[in-house]
Design an enzyme around this catalytic site. Structure first.
Site, PDB file in Angstrom:
ATOM      1  N   ASN A   1      -1.501   0.263   9.145  1.00  0.00           N
ATOM      2  CA  ASN A   1      -0.431  -0.485   8.489  1.00  0.00           C
ATOM      3  C   ASN A   1       0.158   0.407   7.398  1.00  0.00           C
ATOM      4  OD1 ASN A   1       1.190  -2.242   7.117  1.00  0.00           O
ATOM      5  ND2 ASN A   1      -0.444  -3.593   6.405  1.00  0.00           N
TER       6      ASN A   1
ATOM      7  N   LYS B   1       2.617  -0.150   5.568  1.00  0.00           N
ATOM      8  CA  LYS B   1       3.255  -0.931   4.481  1.00  0.00           C
ATOM      9  C   LYS B   1       4.646  -0.354   4.207  1.00  0.00           C
ATOM     10  CE  LYS B   1      -1.324  -2.213   3.016  1.00  0.00           C
ATOM     11  NZ  LYS B   1      -2.240  -2.629   1.973  1.00  0.00           N
TER      12      LYS B   1
ATOM     13  N   HIS C   1      -0.123 -11.074   6.338  1.00  0.00           N
ATOM     14  CA  HIS C   1      -0.788 -10.121   5.432  1.00  0.00           C
ATOM     15  C   HIS C   1      -0.815 -10.681   4.009  1.00  0.00           C
ATOM     16  CE1 HIS C   1      -1.785  -6.547   3.188  1.00  0.00           C
ATOM     17  NE2 HIS C   1      -2.229  -6.037   4.320  1.00  0.00           N
TER      18      HIS C   1
ATOM     19  N   GLU D   1      -0.369  -9.372   1.227  1.00  0.00           N
ATOM     20  CA  GLU D   1       0.729  -8.941   0.338  1.00  0.00           C
ATOM     21  C   GLU D   1       1.958  -9.817   0.550  1.00  0.00           C
ATOM     22  OE1 GLU D   1       0.546  -4.826   1.459  1.00  0.00           O
ATOM     23  OE2 GLU D   1      -1.294  -4.610   0.288  1.00  0.00           O
TER      24      GLU D   1
ATOM     25  N   GLU E   1      -9.505  -9.409   5.896  1.00  0.00           N
ATOM     26  CA  GLU E   1      -9.183  -8.478   4.814  1.00  0.00           C
ATOM     27  C   GLU E   1      -9.387  -9.182   3.471  1.00  0.00           C
ATOM     28  OE1 GLU E   1      -6.315  -5.102   6.011  1.00  0.00           O
ATOM     29  OE2 GLU E   1      -5.091  -6.808   5.455  1.00  0.00           O
TER      30      GLU E   1
ATOM     31  N   GLY F   1      -6.863  -1.740  -1.106  1.00  0.00           N
ATOM     32  CA  GLY F   1      -6.341  -0.731  -2.024  1.00  0.00           C
ATOM     33  C   GLY F   1      -7.175  -0.539  -3.275  1.00  0.00           C
TER      34      GLY F   1
ATOM     35  N   SER G   1      -9.777  -0.923   2.106  1.00  0.00           N
ATOM     36  CA  SER G   1     -10.320   0.358   1.627  1.00  0.00           C
ATOM     37  C   SER G   1     -11.154   1.106   2.681  1.00  0.00           C
ATOM     38  CB  SER G   1     -11.123   0.159   0.338  1.00  0.00           C
ATOM     39  OG  SER G   1     -10.262  -0.274  -0.702  1.00  0.00           O
TER      40      SER G   1
HETATM   41  P1  13P Z   1      -6.104  -0.376   2.247  1.00  0.00           P
HETATM   42  O1  13P Z   1      -6.715   0.291   3.467  1.00  0.00           O
HETATM   43  O2  13P Z   1      -5.159   0.506   1.490  1.00  0.00           O
HETATM   44  O3  13P Z   1      -7.144  -1.017   1.416  1.00  0.00           O
HETATM   45  O4  13P Z   1      -5.182  -1.554   2.819  1.00  0.00           O
HETATM   46  C1  13P Z   1      -5.714  -2.439   3.722  1.00  0.00           C
HETATM   47  C2  13P Z   1      -4.627  -3.270   4.248  1.00  0.00           C
HETATM   48  O5  13P Z   1      -4.033  -4.054   3.527  1.00  0.00           O
HETATM   49  C3  13P Z   1      -4.264  -3.094   5.655  1.00  0.00           C
HETATM   50  O6  13P Z   1      -3.423  -4.095   6.094  1.00  0.00           O
END
Ligand code: 13P
Length: 250
Positions: free
Chosen positions: A8, A10, A93, A95, A169, A175, A212
């Site tokens: 992903n 983003k 997601h 976010e 997740e 992150g 992560s």
């Molecule tokens: P990270 O791997 O940066 O923690 O992000 C995970 C994520 O949100 C994947 O959709």
């Protein structure tokens, strides 16, 4: 069963040139004799170019709109995505839930539209730190409630179970450089499988872990066969990590 590694991106990278370069890095890291399904989910603006740059990897989107097309300013429909050869759609997601206010009701519409259109859905669920601190039972209750709302009425979609993928997740692990422990992640993944199979009488739903993950810690998660693969954010932008993640995932 084949693992899924979904990258992903983003809101990265900034230019189409950089996106094509990154896509080629992924493509070149996939062995000829493929043992896992690698999915790249770039920002919408790069879908077409990334799609042209890959062969072994599959194209994914980071979101989907539930209507076909029409007066929906700013939205990208499932039909438009399918025409760009998108095979997987990430939905829900954290976010989008947290920053853009996406509700479970909206996510449910997206899940239903994607499944009806034949796209594979990667539904993201996971608790925040406050819930986690309340203990395992609180996390389970939260996860169960997300699943019930987000998967409402999917039995009407003539569900092909391989088209439904759940990504666990935990928000606090995204992150943060602090992934969940593989043991705790597996416990939650088993719980998710139990909830879904209890409701839909399916043997097992593919469930990914995200938060992560990198080329090194992935090995600890791979010891558990219950983990169907990974949803990767930050590390999916780094060539060395990409190679390690793909090569370590058998
Ligand atoms: P990270 O791997 O940066 O923690 O992000 C995970 C994520 O949100 C994947 O959709």
């Amino acid at each position: 069963m084949k693992k899924i590694i979904a990258f992903n991106w983003k809101s990265n990278p900034v230019t189409v040139k950089a996106a094509i370069k990154l896509a080629k890095t992924v493509e070149n890291a996939i062995p000829q004799k493929k043992y896992s399904e690698v999915v790249i989910a770039p920002p919408f603006v790069f879908l077409e170019d990334v799609g042209k740059a890959i062969k072994k990897a599959k194209l994914g989107s980071q979101d989907i709109f539930w209507k076909n097309n029409g007066p929906y300013t700013g939205e990208i429909s499932w039909h438009q995505e399918k025409n760009l050869k998108v095979k997987y759609a990430i939905v829900g997601h954290s976010e989008r839930r947290q920053i853009l206010g996406e509700t479970d009701g909206m996510i449910n519409k997206k899940v239903l539209a994607a499944l009806k259109s034949g796209l594979k859905v990667i539904l993201c669920i996971g608790e925040n730190l406050t819930i986690r601190k309340r203990g395992k039972k609180a996390v389970e209750n939260f996860i169960k409630s997300q699943l019930q709302k987000d998967l409402k009425n999917i039995e009407n979609c003539k569900l092909k179970i391989e088209n439904l993928i759940i990504a666990y997740e935990p928000i606090w692990a995204i992150g943060s450089k602090h992934p969940d422990t593989p043991k705790d992640a597996v416990e939650m993944i088993n719980f998710i499988k139990k909830v879904v199979s209890g409701k839909y009488k399916v043997e097992s739903v593919k469930t990914l872990y995200g938060g992560s993950v990198n080329g090194k810690n992935i090995k600890n998660f791979l010891k558990y066969k219950e983990i169907g693969g990974f949803l990767v954010g930050g590390a999916s932008l780094k060539p060395k990590e990409i190679k390690n993640i793909i090569q370590n995932t058998k």
